[in-house]
Design a protein around this motif. Structure first.
Motif, PDB file in Angstrom:
ATOM      1  N   ARG A   1       0.842  -1.130   0.000  1.00 11.97           N
ATOM      2  CA  ARG A   1       0.000   0.000   0.000  1.00 11.97           C
ATOM      3  C   ARG A   1       0.877   1.177   0.000  1.00 11.97           C
ATOM      4  O   ARG A   1       1.604   1.355   0.896  1.00 11.97           O
ATOM      5  N   THR A   2       0.633  -0.507   0.233  1.00 17.68           N
ATOM      6  CA  THR A   2       0.947  -0.838  -0.517  1.00 17.68           C
ATOM      7  C   THR A   2       1.444  -1.180  -1.512  1.00 17.68           C
ATOM      8  O   THR A   2       1.650  -1.191  -1.153  1.00 17.68           O
TER       9      THR A   2
ATOM     10  N   ARG B   1      -9.591  -8.433   7.728  1.00 18.34           N
ATOM     11  CA  ARG B   1      -8.868  -7.391   6.989  1.00 18.34           C
ATOM     12  C   ARG B   1      -9.836  -6.356   6.404  1.00 18.34           C
ATOM     13  O   ARG B   1      -9.475  -5.196   6.238  1.00 18.34           O
TER      14      ARG B   1
ATOM     15  N   ARG C   1     -10.065  -2.011   7.362  1.00 14.39           N
ATOM     16  CA  ARG C   1      -9.935  -0.959   6.356  1.00 14.39           C
ATOM     17  C   ARG C   1     -10.741   0.286   6.726  1.00 14.39           C
ATOM     18  O   ARG C   1     -10.590   1.319   6.076  1.00 14.39           O
TER      19      ARG C   1
ATOM     20  N   SER D   1     -11.358   4.641   1.523  1.00 14.75           N
ATOM     21  CA  SER D   1     -10.683   4.949   2.790  1.00 14.75           C
ATOM     22  C   SER D   1     -10.056   6.339   2.760  1.00 14.75           C
ATOM     23  O   SER D   1     -10.296   7.174   3.634  1.00 14.75           O
TER      24      SER D   1
ATOM     25  N   PRO E   1      -4.582  -6.504  -0.258  1.00 11.36           N
ATOM     26  CA  PRO E   1      -5.651  -5.658  -0.802  1.00 11.36           C
ATOM     27  C   PRO E   1      -5.555  -5.440  -2.299  1.00 11.36           C
ATOM     28  O   PRO E   1      -6.415  -4.761  -2.876  1.00 11.36           O
TER      29      PRO E   1
END
Length: 674
Positions: free
Chosen positions: A3-4, A235, A239, A520, A633
């Motif tokens: 985030r990655t 997970r 988030r 997010s 992700p």
């Protein structure tokens, strides 16, 4: 992106000194285009079919593709940098000397084999000496100072509610397998098989350390980790930045987790009195953790922490231990039959411990001076296109658009390398003691992190190193980072014409900018504060569109029986889809109203989409794909390419996609957020 993961908008300003289109190559890897496949039927197969058929994953890799190829290039570059430091380390105490110490101590297999488990005896004795559960808080603090995993983590980062200050964060941890599903899915043969082999792996290394009852103690370790997995958040739940922000005063921690002495822990860790509260990421986990502390006997906890110590240092011990660790971590979990060469492992350790010191040498050796200003020009072109796009959104009202424009205007680009480097003068190294160097580097990093408490936020600090082949967005700093290592072929080629550089490099700019506005990132404002700046109607419209992406990607199955988690991958899928839409706009903006040139029989728009799909070509071993689906992700590369283009109106126009074609999605099902 983890985030990655970088960018694309080679605007005219970027290429003022580039040759004309007639003199340039398309930059497309034409050898991989499969003429037997229609782009309307399978665009990924059309672009990458020949490559997929003819490419084998190297024996020491879990996956192979464009990104990994570039990482291998960067690894070779770093090796030359570190080899030069080893040959000419300079004076004792200098950064080059410390680089040489870390690398040579890792490569000294003879010394590591002679030492065996002896370097861990002190830590293991520390655990064995515990007489009461009241000793656990001090043990947690001791282990965390050495980056040894405990059931919860505690570290310092930017305060999401006050991004000018740092705060302490406490979150769930403590598992040795990639995800909680590995412990809880008894109906999944592959996950259960990995779990069984994990217990055998624990027993093998416990026995190697001298444990006479290793099998029993390995079962205790797995029992504790399973108990922790049961109370951990998923997970997807993690988030949510709002639900993950829970400010708790130190004296209130006992109400969340009464079986653990938090006062003793905060004192032993050095966090008090520098701080008096922390953000708890998963409050219900701490309550569950407290129950595990109360229920599990001390003997089992000692087994657990003995394992955590061994596991933490296993990669740095004798060759037999290293082989056993790889047999599980590499082969069982990722399907990799052969370990990487030792020089590559030594390089990775040295790079991790002295990232900025290595980065300075890397940039000096491999980054052309004109690259950074040119890429900044590219960034500005993307921002202009995104700004224009916000104004044209038909689902967002003027009040929210104003806030979005303010956030875009405040976005900070970190390009190529930082203006300020880390100071390693306090880190002491030794030439032939690897474990001592591991401890020293870990303790240095831990203290550096804790020293931030009580200080204003350094908004110039990077979250990635210049030599990293990746890119990122930091919502609390409202900053994207595009490291130097990714500014080279195949992602960027100054000899190639604009379109392919947009498709390969520029998409990362589009992707990372879009992260500021994904499900997010969009919950943070221009200053990086976690604040709702949306009207209720606009947020509802956003969520409705996001639901379409969740459904689309949730239908993809990279491994039979395993489907992509559309909720877990939503942020990255928004980044891909909005980023590619932005990339096309930026490319067309650079044309100044002129049609794109035809090169190799392909229009600029066609080359852009082909470049995008070539960027994501990849092959994964089934075990690695399952681990990615469960814990990452990011969607696997094939579906990042295929799923993204199916939402792009420009793709339909470029390749004449019609109803009835397998690549066709009805307009009402296509989703682009921005």
């Amino acid at each position: 992106m983890n985030r990655t993961l970088i960018s694309a908008a080679c605007c005219a300003l970027f290429f003022l000194s580039s040759p004309s289109h007639a003199q340039q190559t398309s930059g497309i890897d034409l050898k991989t285009l499969d003429s037997a496949v229609r782009p309307q039927d399978d665009f990924y197969g059309y672009v990458n079919g020949i490559w997929t058929r003819n490419t084998e994953i190297p024996a020491d890799k879990s996956t192979w593709g464009t990104y990994i190829e570039l990482r291998e290039t960067a690894q070779g570059q770093l090796r030359s940098v570190i080899d030069a430091a080893v040959k000419n380390p300079g004076k004792a105490g200098s950064e080059t000397h410390k680089i040489a110490d870390l690398y040579t101590s890792f490569m000294n297999e003879k010394a590591r084999n002679a030492a065996g488990f002896k370097p861990l005896h002190g830590d293991l004795a520390h655990v064995a000496a515990i007489k009461d559960k009241k000793d656990l808080p001090a043990l947690f603090a001791y282990l965390q100072r050495n980056s040894i995993q405990t059931p919860f983590s505690a570290g310092v980062s930017v305060d999401a509610q006050d991004p000018e200050q740092y705060t302490l964060n406490v979150g769930q941890s403590g598992l040795g397998l990639p995800d909680r599903d590995y412990y809880l899915k008894d109906d999944d043969v592959k996950l259960k098989g990995a779990r069984d082999k994990y217990q055998q792996h624990i027993a093998t290394l416990l026995a190697k350390s001298g444990d006479k009852d290793a099998a029993t103690h390995a079962a205790q370790v797995l029992d504790i980790e399973t108990r922790l997995a049961k109370v951990q958040w998923t997970r997807v739940q993690m988030r949510d930045p709002v639900k993950s922000y829970n400010r708790v005063d130190f004296d209130k921690f006992s109400e969340l987790a009464p079986a653990f002495d938090w006062k003793a822990y905060f004192a032993a860790s050095g966090m008090a009195p520098k701080a008096s509260s922390a953000v708890v990421r998963q409050p219900s986990f701490l309550t569950g953790f407290s129950d595990v502390v109360a229920e599990v006997p001390l003997d089992a906890w000692k087994s657990y922490f003995t394992w955590r110590i061994i596991e933490s240092y296993a990669s740095y011990l004798d060759s037999d231990t290293v082989k056993e660790r790889f047999a599980f971590e590499g082969t069982v979990l990722r399907g990799v039959p052969q370990s990487e060469p030792q020089w590559q492992l030594a390089l990775r350790f040295t790079d991790s411990a002295l990232s900025d010191a290595v980065g300075k040498l890397y940039v000096k050796t491999y980054l052309a001076p004109e690259t950074k200003p040119r890429v900044m020009a590219m960034f500005n072109n993307f921002v202009a296109s995104f700004k224009e796009g916000i104004d044209k959104l038909d689902w967002m009202g003027p009040e929210t658009k104003k806030e979005a424009q303010a956030k875009l205007a405040a976005l900070r680009p970190n390009i190529a390398y930082p203006d300020k480097w880390r100071d390693y003068s306090a880190l002491k190294t030794q030439p032939n003691d690897l474990i001592a160097n591991v401890r020293a580097s870990r303790a240095w990093a831990r203290q550096r992190n804790l020293d931030k408490l009580g200080k204003p936020v350094d908004r110039e600090e990077w979250s990635m190193t210049p030599q990293t082949v990746n890119a990122s967005y930091n919502p609390s700093l409202n900053a994207i980072t595009i490291p130097a290592a990714i500014l080279q072929p195949p992602f960027f080629n100054v000899k190639a014409e604009d379109a392919v550089n947009y498709g390969l490099l520029g998409i990362t700019f589009g992707h990372e900018i879009s992260h500021a506005f994904d499900d997010s990132g969009s919950q943070y404002d221009a200053k990086g504060r976690l604040r709702n700046w949306w009207t209720a109607d606009d947020r509802a419209a956003f969520k409705a569109r996001a639901a379409g992406l969740v459904k689309q990607y949730g239908s993809y199955s990279p491994v039979p029986g395993y489907f992509i988690n559309g909720e877990l991958t939503l942020g990255e899928n928004i980044g891909d889809n909005s980023g590619l839409s932005l990339t096309l706009k930026a490319y067309q903006r650079s044309l100044g109203g002129k049609p794109s040139p035809v090169i190799d029989g392909l229009t600029g728009e066609q080359r852009l989409y082909i470049g995008f799909a070539q960027k994501w070509r990849a092959k994964l071993r089934p075990e690695a794909a399952i681990a990615q689906i469960k814990s990452d992700p990011h969607s696997p590369g094939e579906f990042r390419a295929k799923g993204t283009v199916m939402n792009q109106p420009g793709f339909y126009e470029a390749f004449g996609i019609k109803p009835g074609d397998p690549m066709y999605l009805p307009p009402e099902q296509r989703v682009i957020m921005w």
